[in-house]
Design a protein around this motif. Structure first.
Motif, PDB file in Angstrom:
ATOM      1  N   UNK A   1       0.819  -1.208   0.000  1.00  0.00           N
ATOM      2  CA  UNK A   1       0.000   0.000   0.000  1.00  0.00           C
ATOM      3  C   UNK A   1       0.856   1.264   0.000  1.00  0.00           C
ATOM      4  N   UNK A   2       0.288   2.377  -0.472  1.00  0.00           N
ATOM      5  CA  UNK A   2       1.052   3.639  -0.461  1.00  0.00           C
ATOM      6  C   UNK A   2       1.255   4.167   0.969  1.00  0.00           C
ATOM      7  N   UNK A   3       1.789   5.380   1.069  1.00  0.00           N
ATOM      8  CA  UNK A   3       2.318   5.867   2.355  1.00  0.00           C
ATOM      9  C   UNK A   3       1.294   5.980   3.485  1.00  0.00           C
ATOM     10  N   UNK A   4       0.050   6.338   3.178  1.00  0.00           N
ATOM     11  CA  UNK A   4      -0.908   6.651   4.236  1.00  0.00           C
ATOM     12  C   UNK A   4      -1.105   5.509   5.217  1.00  0.00           C
ATOM     13  N   UNK A   5      -1.348   4.296   4.694  1.00  0.00           N
ATOM     14  CA  UNK A   5      -1.600   3.153   5.575  1.00  0.00           C
ATOM     15  C   UNK A   5      -0.347   2.802   6.374  1.00  0.00           C
ATOM     16  N   UNK A   6       0.816   3.006   5.770  1.00  0.00           N
ATOM     17  CA  UNK A   6       2.072   2.747   6.514  1.00  0.00           C
ATOM     18  C   UNK A   6       2.193   3.743   7.666  1.00  0.00           C
ATOM     19  N   UNK A   7       1.817   5.003   7.415  1.00  0.00           N
ATOM     20  CA  UNK A   7       1.851   6.005   8.487  1.00  0.00           C
ATOM     21  C   UNK A   7       0.882   5.635   9.603  1.00  0.00           C
ATOM     22  N   UNK A   8      -0.313   5.176   9.223  1.00  0.00           N
ATOM     23  CA  UNK A   8      -1.298   4.823  10.261  1.00  0.00           C
ATOM     24  C   UNK A   8      -0.810   3.659  11.109  1.00  0.00           C
ATOM     25  N   UNK A   9      -0.188   2.668  10.476  1.00  0.00           N
ATOM     26  CA  UNK A   9       0.345   1.544  11.247  1.00  0.00           C
ATOM     27  C   UNK A   9       1.469   2.027  12.175  1.00  0.00           C
TER      28      UNK A   9
END
Lengths: 386, 386
Positions: free
Chosen positions: B100-108
């Motif tokens: 996945x792109x950056x957003x979901x990585x940031x949320x995790x």
């Protein structure tokens, strides 16, 4: 606390490439929102296209920051000078309704930030012992600071520090860090802010809070130095660092956020932010004043207030709340009007304006206030040197 | 320089959720590369699918860090425990071949980093006057540090600093900052590293350098404190900070980079990095030693070396270059073997191991070295306290 006096001085700003009137910017943003929706909805008739265009123009004009508060803003990005979406670098909205994802935004940040460092130091022979790079709008290593040091072969003389992702108040932790390095024997610490806020617009984000953010923030680039008063080459004038204070307001985690998202960085902003700031500010100021043996009443009477314009009305609201006179917030209002909210670069622009204003007498106290996620209220008490 | 002695102490590490053998991780990564290509190429026969699977397994096993150097690594992400791509949080490779792109990585990152702060401070009643959060793998505000302070109502007692995006060597600027804050009167500075390197894998990146990165880096979470020796509550033992030094090697801007990209953060790594480090290291050590009135020869004879494992062979290469004995690099090798490269969290793990090793006598000198984009060589000279 056992500070030795540290002086902030040698302010230089570097206007980003494009200076635009707020009216023209509002029109561009309205057109971008409309194009993003046209790309997403694929309307088949002229009427449908025109309805979308009217709808988003109305929304942007209703919720965007109006020209009576912000007259003009700067951006480094050519995209904002035309609406030929096929020629855009980031806002290629016919293919990417949100603009391009993070990678291209990082590459643009790398170019512009690198140029800013090159230009700031083009004429400079003396490497700064410490170079603090402050930004919350681009994360690329080697940074412009590191590349400058590598290119100029300053690697043995200059330590680079990244003070990243602290948001609008980051000049204040930066000067606390700088004061610590001075305290540990560094003769001079340079601080460079490169904030490219306009790079992170996403025109598919139509909520009123997003329209405020998109029409408020702008790009800003500025440098200054910190060193111990009376040491090193003589400094014509500067701002003496008297006290600093930073607090996080309890139960405000959700009031504001700033994170790397799919299409650049994304801010959220609750309408309650001004209320939270007002609620916490009085006691915060009492504690900041007390560290310098002063009272809030004394500061409100005599000091200038360098207030970060977190929102279009925050300067006025604080001035009203504290009973400040117009001249006490004149520099803050002037910077907001000419440049918008340049995130962490804003407060240093206000400091520069106060320092360069001959009408501000040596000895004048300056209360500096800025806000960011946390909610964090950050402050410093400065004094214009003789 | 006029340092007062600053002590690093009270190390606590927090193992990320999943501890896996390197053999199993290599198999997972091979499967991920294959699935990414299957999604991209859409092979129509079993033979074609199997050929892709064989090809990427061979590549990963050839270029990935082998089990003789790294035995195990930790990750916070459940994704690495199975290969059911439809159940992944980030690596939903049938839809997103890069993850996945950056957003979901940031949320995790926000979730895991937040939990780490909560757990570290669950039993702690005393707020640290300064809390430095170090990471180069997740940029979310309010950060875990800020949310902890807000939740615990420590806002008036604790100043939060983000020391972000400095890469693997960031523990060293963090302790320089901490020493500055101690110098300015702060009784205690806590430093917390939350590095979730595994979150940023992109299995469409098949170059050998990317395979090294993907099979070398791991997650690591650790905290420690800095305070003036002899002040505050008694500390059983710690590491006295004697000297620090940081340099950027000229003409190495392109050797290594780390930036926010479309699908998480992306590293580039030239094969020349070890050569650049070897070339610059001798003179760097001379200058680091000199600030403490010592010579490199004395350090190579008597000190332990806490070396950041920038690559799988860097510890050995430096040891060979400097003529070190195996026991001088034992802790560095042990941490690499058990945990891989945890970016900025690695060196603090090595410090912790040295501090807890009863066989290391009080008074032992510890040379700490780490590397990152710039190329930056960063170092500190520490001494185990009595």
């Amino acid at each position: 606390m056992t500070h030795s006096p540290v002086l902030l001085h040698s302010f230089q700003s570097q206007p980003p490439k494009h200076h635009s009137g707020q009216g023209a910017i509002l029109e561009w943003i309205a057109a971008a929102h409309a194009q993003a929706e046209i790309t997403l909805q694929k309307p088949t008739t002229d009427e449908a296209r025109e309805a979308i265009t009217r709808k988003y123009r109305k929304l942007v004009m209703r919720f965007g920051c109006s020209t009576d508060r912000i007259r003009s803003r700067n951006s480094a990005l050519d995209d904002f000078t035309h609406t030929d979406w096929d020629r855009m670098r980031i806002f290629r909205l016919k293919e990417y309704p949100s603009g391009k994802p993070c990678g291209e935004r990082s590459r643009f940040f790398r170019e512009v930030s690198g140029l800013a460092f090159d230009q700031f130091y083009a004429e400079e022979a003396d490497p700064p012992p410490v170079l603090i790079h402050v930004t919350c709008t681009g994360y690329v290593s080697p940074s412009g600071a590191q590349r400058l040091v590598a290119k100029r072969d300053w690697g043995q003389s200059t330590e680079v520090i990244h003070a990243y992702h602290m948001g609008c108040y980051a000049s204040l932790p930066a000067i606390r860090m700088a004061a610590g390095f001075v305290e540990r024997g560094k003769a001079r610490v340079d601080i460079v802010h490169t904030e490219l806020c306009t790079l992170h617009m996403d025109p598919t984000q139509h909520l009123p809070e997003q329209l405020v953010v998109q029409t408020l923030f702008a790009d800003g680039v500025i440098r200054y130095s910190a060193s111990r008063m009376g040491e090193g080459p003589p400094v014509a004038n500067g701002l003496e660092l008297i006290a600093t204070r930073e607090e996080i307001v309890p139960n405000t985690e959700d009031a504001m956020s700033w994170m790397v998202s799919d299409f650049g960085m994304l801010m959220t902003l609750s309408r309650k932010v001004p209320d939270h700031i007002r609620a916490g500010l009085g006691a915060f100021l009492d504690r900041l004043a007390a560290t310098a043996g002063l009272t809030t009443a004394q500061l409100c009477e005599a000091a200038l207030f360098a207030i970060h314009p977190g929102g279009p009305r925050i300067i006025d609201e604080i001035a009203e709340h504290l009973g400040l006179r117009p001249e006490q917030i004149q520099a803050s209002n002037a910077i907001l009007g000419d440049f918008g909210n340049m995130s962490s670069a804003t407060l240093p622009h206000v400091w520069k304006a106060i320092l360069e204003d001959g009408a501000v007498q040596p000895g004048t106290l300056i209360v500096s206030l800025a806000f960011g996620p946390g909610l964090t209220i950050s402050g410093a008490l400065l004094r214009k040197s003789a």
